[in-house]
Design an enzyme around this catalytic site. Structure first.
Site, mmCIF file in Angstrom:
data_model
loop_
_atom_site.group_PDB
_atom_site.id
_atom_site.type_symbol
_atom_site.label_atom_id
_atom_site.label_comp_id
_atom_site.label_asym_id
_atom_site.label_seq_id
_atom_site.Cartn_x
_atom_site.Cartn_y
_atom_site.Cartn_z
ATOM 1 N N PRO A 1 0.819 -1.233 0.000
ATOM 2 C CA PRO A 1 0.000 0.000 0.000
ATOM 3 C C PRO A 1 0.846 1.275 0.000
ATOM 4 C CG PRO A 1 0.086 -0.925 2.208
ATOM 5 C CD PRO A 1 0.855 -1.878 1.324
ATOM 6 N N CYS A 2 0.169 2.410 -0.306
ATOM 7 C CA CYS A 2 0.784 3.727 -0.160
ATOM 8 C C CYS A 2 0.939 4.002 1.329
ATOM 9 C CB CYS A 2 -0.101 4.818 -0.757
ATOM 10 S SG CYS A 2 -0.482 4.594 -2.508
ATOM 11 N N PRO A 3 1.997 4.628 1.803
ATOM 12 C CA PRO A 3 3.117 5.118 0.994
ATOM 13 C C PRO A 3 4.318 4.162 0.972
ATOM 14 C CG PRO A 3 3.273 6.059 3.179
ATOM 15 C CD PRO A 3 2.129 5.070 3.211
ATOM 16 N N ASN B 1 -0.417 8.317 -6.579
ATOM 17 C CA ASN B 1 0.634 8.793 -5.676
ATOM 18 C C ASN B 1 2.068 8.532 -6.139
ATOM 19 O OD1 ASN B 1 -1.343 9.701 -3.894
ATOM 20 N ND2 ASN B 1 -1.483 7.694 -2.903
#
Ligand code: SF4
Ligand code: SF4
Ligand code: SF4
Lengths: 83, 346
Positions: free
Chosen positions: A20-22, A53
């Site tokens: 996942p981000c980040p 992102n």
């Protein structure tokens, strides 16, 4: 395909599907830090949020994205390290 | 505007603070000195326009909290640092010592408050406009001016609206309109992925020199002008066409919250101060004592304020056809857009 990066060989590849981000960007950045200027990093990121992102963060860090490709549910990016 | 000049004079008086402290609560609040529930104790609030405080001011404020308060600071919901538990008799000395390094106290009461802002484009990755400059400049120009009621300004750098432009008497919010340079587009569709508003789709039939996968098409009425597509595009194909500020007026929170009316879009930074002055002039003329501008707008009508802004930002004003588009309806809480009155053509 007509991208500039076609046929170039990446020095390193990261499959960040499911990351996942980040964290996906953190791993991308660490991988880029380990490369020499001009070397290529290939990453695969999930579609959706990561596509919003990761590319912008890579650009903000001053690196150049040579190629971006939809591979079905995920995107493959080819990044050249800029010092 | 002569009353702006007069208000600036009053503002200077207020900034001197400690000189003639009187115990009337409204007088105290005018200078950012807030009576506490404990007898003889006040909270001293400092101005931090846009939530920014110079480090040397902060160091001094911290020192003063140790010396005159209880060794801590509190940040208000509008970004101002304040020192609780100051004895009334110490206020004058505290304000004078703060003044030596240039830290000035904030204002409360029925006047223009210290403007709030997010970081904006200076260093926030989402920022589209220079919120910090606008907050600082509007603080210098308008802080402390008397009105019928409090008047709160805020500046958000993008449609994420961290500074709550829609919950302030007058709020500004950065926006950008994207356009596609077809010569650069590789058809990668990252921009479509980045758009969270269903405003972009790929049309595989569009041909261009760098793409075999078509190109994105923007649905203007869905686009909320956030710029995420521009930031995602790695090939300089999705680019900013124009950047500016959405304007909202009449918002407030509190016991009786009021959502702001959308007023204008893509207002350039150099026109922002004209907008502030025109809205304040309209409020001075029409606002009843103790009435926030949102209530004044409800009472007199949004079209009166829109007409007053026509000469200032006519080309940027939103018309009925604009506020009927999804791009304006979906930036409000569900159902709120249904309650907007008819916007006359002005
Ligand atoms: S409003 Fe936009 S620019 Fe400002 S802090 Fe939020 S995300 Fe960043
Ligand atoms: S500006 Fe925002 S809403 Fe408009 S197309 Fe781009 S990503 Fe979508
Ligand atoms: S505009 Fe940019 S991100 Fe969108 S498809 Fe074209 S090259 Fe890709």
């Amino acid at each position: 395909m007509s991208e500039a990066g076609e046929g170039l060989k990446p020095a390193k590849s990261l499959d960040l599907r499911g990351t996942p981000c980040p964290i996906n960007f953190v791993k991308t950045k660490l991988a880029l830090d380990g490369l020499a200027e001009g070397e290529l990093l290939e990453i695969i990121i999930d579609e959706g949020e990561p596509c919003k992102n990761v590319p912008r963060s890579v650009k903000d860090e001053g690196h150049k994205i040579l190629e971006a490709e939809d591979i079905g549910g995920a995107f493959r990016l080819l990044i050249v390290k800029v010092a | 505007m002569s009353d702006i000049g007069a208000a600036k004079e009053r503002k200077r008086e207020l900034n001197l603070g400690g000189q003639t402290i009187r115990i009337l609560p409204e007088e105290l609040k005018a200078g950012g000195i807030i009576p506490q529930r404990q007898k003889g104790m006040v909270t001293v609030r400092f101005a931090a326009p846009g939530g920014r405080v110079e480090a040397k001011h902060m160091a001094k404020i911290a020192e003063l909290a140790d010396k005159y308060g209880r060794g801590y600071l509190h940040f208000t919901f509008r970004q101002s640092p304040e020192i609780p538990f100051v004895r009334l008799e110490d206020v004058e000395a505290l304000v004078a010592e703060a003044g030596e390094v240039g830290a000035s106290i904030a204002g409360c009461g029925k006047r223009v408050r210290v403007p709030t802002a997010c970081a904006g484009c200076e260093y926030n990755p989402n920022g589209l406009v220079n919120t910090q400059d606008m907050a600082r400049e509007s603080y210098e120009r308008y802080f402390g001016m008397d009105h019928s009621h409090k008047f709160k300004l805020s500046f958000s750098g993008c449609p994420v609206d961290c500074a709550r432009a829609r919950e302030n008497d007058l709020g500004f919010q950065g926006q950008v309109e994207p356009y596609l340079n077809p010569d650069n587009c590789t058809g990668c569709s990252l921009c479509v992925q980045a758009c969270q508003d269903d405003a972009l789709y790929m049309d595989p039939s569009i041909e261009g020199p760098r793409t075999k996968r078509g190109m994105p098409v923007r649905i203007e009425e869905q686009c909320i002008s956030c710029g995420d597509c521009i930031k995602a595009c790695a090939f300089d194909a999705m680019l900013p066409q124009r950047t500016g500020n959405a304007v909202y007026s009449g918002g407030k929170h509190g016991k009786h919250p009021h959502v702001a009316y959308p007023i204008a879009e893509f207002v350039p930074e150099e026109k922002v101060y004209d907008v502030i002055e025109a809205v304040m002039a309209w409020y001075r003329e029409n606002g009843k004592k103790g009435e926030r501008i949102g209530v004044t707008i409800d009472r007199i009508g949004i079209n009166s304020l829109r007409r007053a802004l026509k000469d200032v930002i006519g080309e940027y004003l939103l018309q009925q056809e604009d506020i009927e588009k999804p791009r304006w309806r979906k930036v409000f809480f569900h159902g709120v857009a249904d309650a907007l009155p008819e916007y006359e053509q002005v």
